[in-house]
Design an enzyme around this catalytic site. Sequence first.
Site, PDB file in Angstrom:
ATOM      1  N   GLU A   1       0.709  -1.137  -0.118  1.00  0.00           N
ATOM      2  CA  GLU A   1       0.163  -0.146   0.044  1.00  0.00           C
ATOM      3  C   GLU A   1       0.862   1.255  -0.178  1.00  0.00           C
ATOM      4  O   GLU A   1       1.927   1.278   0.641  1.00  0.00           O
ATOM      5  CB  GLU A   1      -0.921  -0.146   1.296  1.00  0.00           C
TER       6      GLU A   1
ATOM      7  N   GLU B   1      -5.464   6.442  -0.921  1.00  0.00           N
ATOM      8  CA  GLU B   1      -5.746   7.096   0.363  1.00  0.00           C
ATOM      9  C   GLU B   1      -5.686   8.481   0.386  1.00  0.00           C
ATOM     10  O   GLU B   1      -6.439   9.166   1.225  1.00  0.00           O
ATOM     11  CB  GLU B   1      -5.013   6.166   1.394  1.00  0.00           C
TER      12      GLU B   1
ATOM     13  N   HIS C   1     -10.062   3.279   2.434  1.00  0.00           N
ATOM     14  CA  HIS C   1      -9.365   3.377   3.821  1.00  0.00           C
ATOM     15  C   HIS C   1     -10.503   3.809   5.048  1.00  0.00           C
ATOM     16  O   HIS C   1     -10.969   4.648   4.777  1.00  0.00           O
ATOM     17  CB  HIS C   1      -8.429   4.597   3.703  1.00  0.00           C
TER      18      HIS C   1
ATOM     19  N   GLU D   1     -11.653  -2.320   6.052  1.00  0.00           N
ATOM     20  CA  GLU D   1     -10.614  -2.098   6.918  1.00  0.00           C
ATOM     21  C   GLU D   1     -10.943  -2.076   8.206  1.00  0.00           C
ATOM     22  O   GLU D   1     -11.879  -1.012   8.718  1.00  0.00           O
ATOM     23  CB  GLU D   1      -9.848  -0.845   6.521  1.00  0.00           C
TER      24      GLU D   1
END
Length: 409
Positions: free
Chosen positions: A248, A274, A324, A344
């Site tokens: 990431e 993100e 995110h 997440e």
Amino acid sequence: MRITQIDVHSLVEPTNGSPRDWWSTTPLDVLYDPRVSHLDRRQPGAERAGVISNVVVQVHTDEGFTGVGNVGVGSPAAATVIEHHLAPLVLGRDPFDLESLWQTMYRHTLSIGRKGVAVEALSAIDIALWDILGKATGQPVYNLLGGRTRTAIRAYASQCYAREDLDALAAEARGYVEQGFTAIKMRFGYGPGDGRRGMARNRELVATVREAIGTDVELAAEAYMGWDEIYAIAMIRMVEDLGLAWVEEPVLPDRIDAYARIRRSVSTPISGGEHEFTLQGFHQLLQAGAVDIVQPDVNRMGGITEARKVWALAEAHGLRVVPHGNQAHNAHLIMASFSSPLIEIFPDDGVRPGYKLHHEFFDGEPRAKAGWVETSDRPGLGIELNHDAIERYRAAELTLRADASGALA
Ligand SMILES: [Mg+2]
């Protein structure tokens, strides 16, 4: 229906300043500095002190419906943007006019906005408007976005920061598997400034977690923009045999060309987004072939109104969207999409003690049970302000009201 009032709560959670034994790469890790190198833990000033803050908004209407939203990893500056730029545009308007309100807020703040805090501030208001729409129609937000696609959402445990104590890291990772998680995301700890030794340590971190959780559990790893292109390609090649689900944010978000070259140079999937903003930003990212997995931060990049468009764009490119963060708006967007396999989740019992604030200011945020998240079917987002937490972390408060004509009173 008319928007009559916006409450803006600036919240701060002071850090206790004590030295910590966990960390992650950061955008500052490209240059070598012996005072901040992760290979030299003797320096007590190595970890950055600071505060964790957020800005929470509550939007009121003349029909009694209220909605809540917050600024993604918020800066207190977002409160100023709302006060001076956004509230005068929104007060007096119909909350159902989502597209018009979004375009108005975006276009009015272009000179100070496009990316960054102005878009973060409008994201919080947009999310609160979707909450109002859900409550006013008696529907959970996912029913306004496309309806249910499954009974529950598979979660990944997002923790496993870099540590010196690899046995503790292994035990932490095993703990998430024991809780029922079938996917985990860990953090790299070293960047270009830490040289070859750091690269070997990064591999050791990933190998430790992989060995602890076995081959059946998905494992992703986060670089948090801490690398440059040359380092990223070499480092990812060093861990390709450990079967990472994705790496990431290997480089700075504006290095879209570097992202694309990294992606072509390795077989591990690359994720990012993100720290990208608006449909236009994601259009550039996807058009360049920069990522395999798209990770919008919805209360940073433009709210649910803009996120819907990014989800559609990703679908056109055949890409997965794994947003995110663990907040309710993400659960609603994921529930309504066939492109989003995971949510997440930051486990409360992880090594990272911060973010208490983020877990507390709303009641009803998604929590994983045995590795799965069930989406609230309550009208709206299914979350409520936790007034005790708002009191506990309050740094400042604004109440912005409309007068009879709808203008800022
Ligand atoms: Mg991340």
